[in-house]
Design a protein around this motif. Sequence first.
Motif, PDB file in Angstrom:
ATOM      1  N   THR A   1       4.119   5.885  -6.695  1.00 50.62           N
ATOM      2  CA  THR A   1       3.367   5.166  -7.725  1.00 50.62           C
ATOM      3  C   THR A   1       2.019   4.776  -7.148  1.00 50.62           C
ATOM      4  OG1 THR A   1       5.431   4.268  -8.595  1.00 50.62           O
ATOM      5  CG2 THR A   1       3.386   3.233  -9.337  1.00 50.62           C
ATOM      6  N   ARG A   2       0.938   5.263  -7.743  1.00 53.79           N
ATOM      7  CA  ARG A   2      -0.394   4.976  -7.209  1.00 53.79           C
ATOM      8  C   ARG A   2      -0.979   3.690  -7.779  1.00 53.79           C
ATOM      9  NH1 ARG A   2      -5.173   8.735  -6.656  1.00 53.79           N
ATOM     10  NH2 ARG A   2      -5.696   6.910  -5.412  1.00 53.79           N
ATOM     11  N   LYS A   3      -0.639   3.359  -8.995  1.00 55.67           N
ATOM     12  CA  LYS A   3      -1.236   2.199  -9.651  1.00 55.67           C
ATOM     13  C   LYS A   3      -0.646   0.919  -9.078  1.00 55.67           C
ATOM     14  CE  LYS A   3      -4.126   1.313 -13.188  1.00 55.67           C
ATOM     15  NZ  LYS A   3      -5.457   1.883 -13.342  1.00 55.67           N
TER      16      LYS A   3
ATOM     17  N   SER B   1      -4.810   7.671  -1.814  1.00 56.90           N
ATOM     18  CA  SER B   1      -4.201   8.956  -2.171  1.00 56.90           C
ATOM     19  C   SER B   1      -3.584   9.654  -0.973  1.00 56.90           C
ATOM     20  CB  SER B   1      -5.252   9.870  -2.819  1.00 56.90           C
ATOM     21  OG  SER B   1      -6.335  10.098  -1.924  1.00 56.90           O
TER      22      SER B   1
ATOM     23  N   SER C   1     -10.142  -1.276  -6.753  1.00 56.02           N
ATOM     24  CA  SER C   1      -9.067  -1.127  -5.762  1.00 56.02           C
ATOM     25  C   SER C   1      -7.702  -1.215  -6.417  1.00 56.02           C
ATOM     26  CB  SER C   1      -9.203  -2.222  -4.686  1.00 56.02           C
ATOM     27  OG  SER C   1     -10.483  -2.219  -4.115  1.00 56.02           O
ATOM     28  N   ASP C   2      -7.611  -0.722  -7.663  1.00 57.94           N
ATOM     29  CA  ASP C   2      -6.362  -0.832  -8.401  1.00 57.94           C
ATOM     30  C   ASP C   2      -5.364   0.254  -8.043  1.00 57.94           C
ATOM     31  OD1 ASP C   2      -8.301   0.879  -9.596  1.00 57.94           O
ATOM     32  OD2 ASP C   2      -7.012   1.075 -11.343  1.00 57.94           O
ATOM     33  N   LYS C   3      -5.787   1.242  -7.243  1.00 57.86           N
ATOM     34  CA  LYS C   3      -4.893   2.348  -6.887  1.00 57.86           C
ATOM     35  C   LYS C   3      -4.655   2.371  -5.386  1.00 57.86           C
ATOM     36  CE  LYS C   3      -6.171   5.379 -10.733  1.00 57.86           C
ATOM     37  NZ  LYS C   3      -6.707   6.696 -11.118  1.00 57.86           N
ATOM     38  N   ARG C   4      -3.469   2.814  -5.023  1.00 53.41           N
ATOM     39  CA  ARG C   4      -3.141   2.964  -3.613  1.00 53.41           C
ATOM     40  C   ARG C   4      -3.862   4.184  -3.049  1.00 53.41           C
ATOM     41  NH1 ARG C   4       1.521   1.305  -6.242  1.00 53.41           N
ATOM     42  NH2 ARG C   4       2.367  -0.659  -5.427  1.00 53.41           N
TER      43      ARG C   4
ATOM     44  N   GLN D   1       0.811  -1.215   0.000  1.00 54.77           N
ATOM     45  CA  GLN D   1       0.000   0.000   0.000  1.00 54.77           C
ATOM     46  C   GLN D   1       0.847   1.268   0.000  1.00 54.77           C
ATOM     47  OE1 GLN D   1      -3.171  -0.967  -0.944  1.00 54.77           O
ATOM     48  NE2 GLN D   1      -4.045   0.273   0.674  1.00 54.77           N
TER      49      GLN D   1
ATOM     50  N   GLU E   1      -3.599  -3.615 -13.037  1.00 58.71           N
ATOM     51  CA  GLU E   1      -4.543  -3.244 -14.079  1.00 58.71           C
ATOM     52  C   GLU E   1      -5.813  -4.067 -13.906  1.00 58.71           C
ATOM     53  OE1 GLU E   1      -5.752  -0.739 -16.897  1.00 58.71           O
ATOM     54  OE2 GLU E   1      -3.695  -0.768 -16.134  1.00 58.71           O
TER      55      GLU E   1
END
Length: 506
Positions: A487-489, A481, A476-479, A250, A492
């Motif tokens: 890197t947020r991604k 904010s 839930s593909d992004k960490r 995370q 895919e």
Amino acid sequence: MFKKRIKQIKQLNYDTREETIDKVLEKAKKSSDFTSFYPIETDNRIRISFYATLIDMNLLHETILPSLIEKIDSIKVLTDIKNIIPIESIKLSSDANEVKNSLHQGHAIIQLTDTPEEFALINMDNSRFGNRETNDTENEFSVIGPKTGFIEDITTNLHLIRRGLVTSDLIFEEIVVGTRSKTKVVIAYLEGVTNPEYVKTARQRIGDLDIDVVYDNTRLEQLISDHANTPFPLFITTERVDRAIFALVQGQVAIVSDKSCYVITGPSNLMDFFSSPEDYYLPWLVGTIFKFIRITGMLFSIFATPFYVAILTYHYEVVPKDLLGPIVYSRANVPFPPVIEVLFLEFTIEFLREAGARLPTKIGQTLGIVGGIVIGQATVEAALTSNILLIIVALSALSSFTTPIYKMSNAVRILRYPFIVLAAFYGGFGIYIGLILLIGHLMRLKSLGSPYMVPLFPYRKGGFLQSFTRMPFSFSDKRPSFLRTITRKMFEPKNNQDPEEGLNTE
């Protein structure tokens, strides 16, 4: 513009292709568990490199090093190593990616200075090291999912983490803490993901500690906390390997200490303490319901008995007529006011809980069950308390155990008493005052410099819904904010088609 972009892509591909083994080793050296040395100091022709947390050190010292030292003069080319070391799985390679992957899979690599771009890869993977034998998760048990926990050996714990994250981006930074204990403390994070400010803050706080002995990681957590005067835990201390790995992915920082079976992860927010790894091993709808039950249980545990005191002391008018009769009848012979009645039962529950925790397991369970039944029945028959309050206090105690993190459960237990006292003096208005003070206190807290109430305050739209629910993996593909990761991604998302779609019906 298009040509410029093509040029950048070509340059990127060139840089990737030109990533040499030296660059791979240079990145690996950032981690404290990576070792690179010459077996004989006077002979710098042979160099051995490996991750100490992944290989079998007995195999290294008993087989490989004696063979190299004994016949080092006969080694002219890298192929000679195959004939000298009595291990079958030795492979020669000059591919940087293969060398990097082999390092992460528990291989030791041997390099000759005459041929620096070619390596001998020796499989020394200690795959059985750290396997679950006596390291079950006792305090964070889950029915579904892995049950491997940390133990009081830092080498084993780092081995478990590195086997879960097979990447060179996983960095271990070692710091020695304690003027007398000389305890090894390791800061773990993902380079290129974790915000460097969190790593810098953790490194600075641990490095500035002036203490004789670090007994446990839980004590270290208190020493590096942003606020000392709060009942709330500001870091998650976990014994679960999967929770620590999830925190690293995370974008959080993990702190591992020798002689401790707990790992600290942060920065943490309030809602992290009501999430369980089990939520992600179940369908998202089920995980969301369980998370909602935990949050509801926490609120019920804090406010159930204060509302009982407030209503029976000041606000009888809010009680329905059908319920007013049983309440009056149950309290007809009780000589104490509601606040004394509640505090008596609450302290009795705490006595039983503490006694059960300190006694051996079988005796503690018997004491908790038999003692609760006997004492509860006796207090009702002796008219020291009402049977309705007995039910409320029992449910309040049970709901406090729904919190996955034990330290947050303790905070919930403690918060109950100030609200009971405020309800006794001011009724519902006292509970309202206590709630305002509690929210104000939470808004002031920080964890490793990050706001404790985020994404509720400061409000973050992206993480608000995820704090109260277990979102589907497609969303839930992004960490988060609010962790401000580089890197947020994370992955895919793939939308699965209906299984009937794509079938040939002709």
